[in-house]
Design a protein around this motif. Structure first.
Motif: not given
Length: 637
Positions: A21-32, A86-92, A101-105
């Motif tokens: 699940n964490i890896k999937a969230i990291e990938q979403k943050f990288n794309e965003l 910032v994205k690493e702080a969010f993941i922490f 966490v959800e990514f809506i648009n």
């Protein structure tokens, strides 16, 4: 050890899933981050006393991010961030505070994970340990702090008797372990051991309520403390006895060569029981030490092997006296369920039939027993012990008889007869020809015509000749497959054979005047030549089968005269074998081999090779018979 391994495996599976699940969230943050560069910017900050909602909102404002944080995120954050994206702080923060966490648009939505609702396990109703034997109305219970209402319901379902619990006992628990006792005794013991009272109404229903009467045991205990009547005699002296009531209402008895009537009357008095004495048992004594027993147990123990007995009615009134007195005798039908009554009476030990009358009742497959109740009860228990399902043994028998014979007859016979013979007989495939004088003379004329210079004479008209040259071969195989069944310990007999008759003449001398007259009479009588197989199986507990076998084979021989009985040859064997169910065993050995070589002829000439076939008659016979028996037993119930 096994449980530990399972826990470790489950933990590993959960950890692996969280990592995915964490890896999937990291990938979403990288794309965003490609659209919102603020996610790649660095943070240098020291956070103290700020809640999670405020921290997420502040980071979003400072780095121009689209963030929606749940106001319910009020956990206080204490952490330092130095040169962290910032994205690493969010993941922490997601990992540390278990955020969802959800990514809506283009929006990042932070909220608290919904708690996992675990459905409560359905509590299984406890199985009440109650067993009942309808044959002898014996009940067994094993209760450990069980609900009284559940116990009453289980007993009612098992026995078919209504057991009603007072509404005041809602939520009451009972405990007790009682094995193989009469139904009413078990109910009374449950009540006595749990402070309850059991009564029976006129409809046969049992009502359980709280026993609010003073305990006999408490009274007895207080009497002891206040100087209750001392026991009769001293411990170890003849005539000593002591009877006390326990807190549960049971008897504690200690007696040494004491009169039974004294012990029984004191026990009945302390239990407040009603009784009537047909005969006072003051001529017998007892020595015993028994604790936690009922009044019925005391009566049964003291009267065992004596001429006294007891009986009781539905109201708890006891009748005590000698076994043969009116009111103490009982008559009962003891029926069998699993076997026939025909051999049971003979198997009952004589000691159990003493002082009671036992008769067979074949119509109901039972015994009519009349006598005292304790003796009837003892006999009934014995009958129930032997009333088991008798195994049936199906016997598949294969009988194979094999007969092989070989017969050769050759020779020539010539002679004179006063009556003229006719030429007759068979030439093919066997040769058995009779030639008269005319045919023989024709053969002589033919021989004289062939052989020149040599002439044979003629034979007379009374001359005849017999030529025989034949061979017989036969093979006979007889196979039969009968199936019979019998019970264990009973005979099964199979017979196959033939029947013959002979005439038996009787001469009777009857006096008639001065002389005797002889009269003759006779009858035809039958005789049998059979193959009989008698099998008696015995089945053991592990279904091993012991077979007692008797095989007899009879065969007819020639008779001495026209009307004389035929001779009988007998072969037999007796064996005991052991075999498993569904296994086949082969029995054999009844083999017979006959050889016969006989001949008649002209002396000397009948011994010369070649010539002996002309000047003699010879017969060779050879026969062989075999009998094999295959037996396959199968146990069924």
């Amino acid at each position: 050890m096994r449980k530990i391994i399972i826990v470790i495996l489950l933990t590993c599976v959960g950890w692996c899933q969280a990592q995915q699940n964490i890896k999937a969230i990291e990938q979403k943050f990288n794309e965003l981050a490609k659209e919102q560069p603020g996610l790649d910017e660095s943070i240098i900050s020291e956070v103290t006393g700020l809640n999670l909602y405020s921290l997420l909102t502040s980071i979003a404002i400072e780095h121009k991010l689209n963030v929606d944080a749940d106001p319910k995120l009020i956990e206080v954050v204490e952490s330092n961030y130095y040169n962290v994206q910032v994205k690493e702080a969010f993941i922490f923060l997601i990992q540390k505070h278990d955020l969802e966490v959800e990514f809506i648009n283009k929006f990042i939505v932070f909220k608290k994970k919904a708690p996992v609702v675990v459905a409560p396990k359905k509590k299984l109703a406890k199985v009440i340990d109650v067993s009942y034997r309808a044959e002898n109305e014996f009940l067994s219970v094993n209760l450990k702090n069980d609900s009284l209402h559940s116990v009453a319901e289980s007993i009612t379902k098992k026995t078919g008797r209504n057991v009603i619990v007072s509404p005041k006992l809602k939520g009451a628990k009972v405990t007790g372990y009682f094995q193989n006792r009469p139904f009413e005794d078990i109910l009374n013991m449950i009540g006595q051991s749990n402070g309850l009272r059991v009564t029976k109404n006129e409809n046969g229903s049992y009502f359980i309520e709280k026993d609010e009467t003073p305990k006999n045991g408490s009274t007895a205990a207080s009497n002891v403390r206040r100087g209750r009547k001392k026991p009769t005699g001293r411990t170890g002296e003849k005539g000593f006895y002591e009877v006390e009531i326990s807190d549960q209402g049971f008897l504690n008895v200690n007696a040494f060569d004491a009169t039974v009537s004294d012990v029984l009357m004191e026990a009945a008095e302390k239990l407040k029981l009603n009784y009537y004495l047909y005969s006072i048992p003051n001529d017998i004594t007892t020595t015993l030490v028994a604790n936690q027993i009922t009044f019925d147990d005391l009566l049964t123990t003291t009267f065992r092997g004596k001429d006294y007995t007891y009986n009781s009615d539905d109201k708890g009134f006891y009748f005590i006296g000698k076994r043969n007195e009116e009111g103490l005798r009982a008559t009962e039908l003891i029926q069998l369920e699993n076997r026939t009554i025909e051999t049971v009476l003979g198997s009952i030990p004589s000691e159990l039939k003493k002082d009671i009358d036992v008769k067979e009742f074949p119509e109901l497959n039972g015994l009519i027993v009349s006598g005292s109740k304790p003796k009837i009860k003892e006999l009934r228990n014995y009958i129930y012990q032997i009333d088991k399902v008798v195994p049936m043994v199906q016997l598949e028998v294969i009988i194979v008889q094999y007969n092989k014979s070989h017969d050769v007859q050759t020779g020539m016979k010539a002679g004179l007869d006063s009556q003229a013979k006719t030429t007759s007989g068979v030439l093919f495939p066997t040769g058995d020809v009779n030639l008269n004088a005319q045919s023989v003379n024709g053969l002589i004329d033919m021989f004289n015509g062939i052989v020149g210079g040599f002439s044979l004479g003629k034979v007379t008209e009374q001359f005849y000749m017999n030529l025989k040259f034949l061979e017989n071969n036969s093979i006979v195989k007889i196979e039969s497959k009968p199936k019979i069944a019998t019970l264990s310990g009973h005979d099964a007999t199979l017979t196959i054979g033939e029947q013959g008759y002979y005439f038996e003449q009787q001469n009777n001398i009857v006096p008639f005047g001065n002389s005797n007259q002889t009269t003759q009479s006779g009858t035809w009588k039958k005789t049998n030549a059979d193959l009989s197989v008698n099998i008696k199986p015995f089945v053991s507990k592990d279904e091993q089968i012991t077979l007692k076998l008797v095989v007899t084979k009879n065969s007819f021989l020639g008779s001495a005269g026209e009307n004389a009985p035929p001779g009988i040859a007998t072969q037999s064997f007796d064996s005991t074998i052991r075999v498993k169910s569904n296994e086949m065993v082969l029995l054999g050995g009844l083999d017979e081999l006959n050889k016969e070589n006989s001949g008649t002829g002209v002396p000397l000439l009948s011994r010369i090779p070649v010539l002996k076939w002309v000047f003699s008659g010879r017969s060779k016979k050879k026969s062989k018979s075999q009998l094999h028996i295959f037996i396959k037993p199968t146990v069924t119930y």
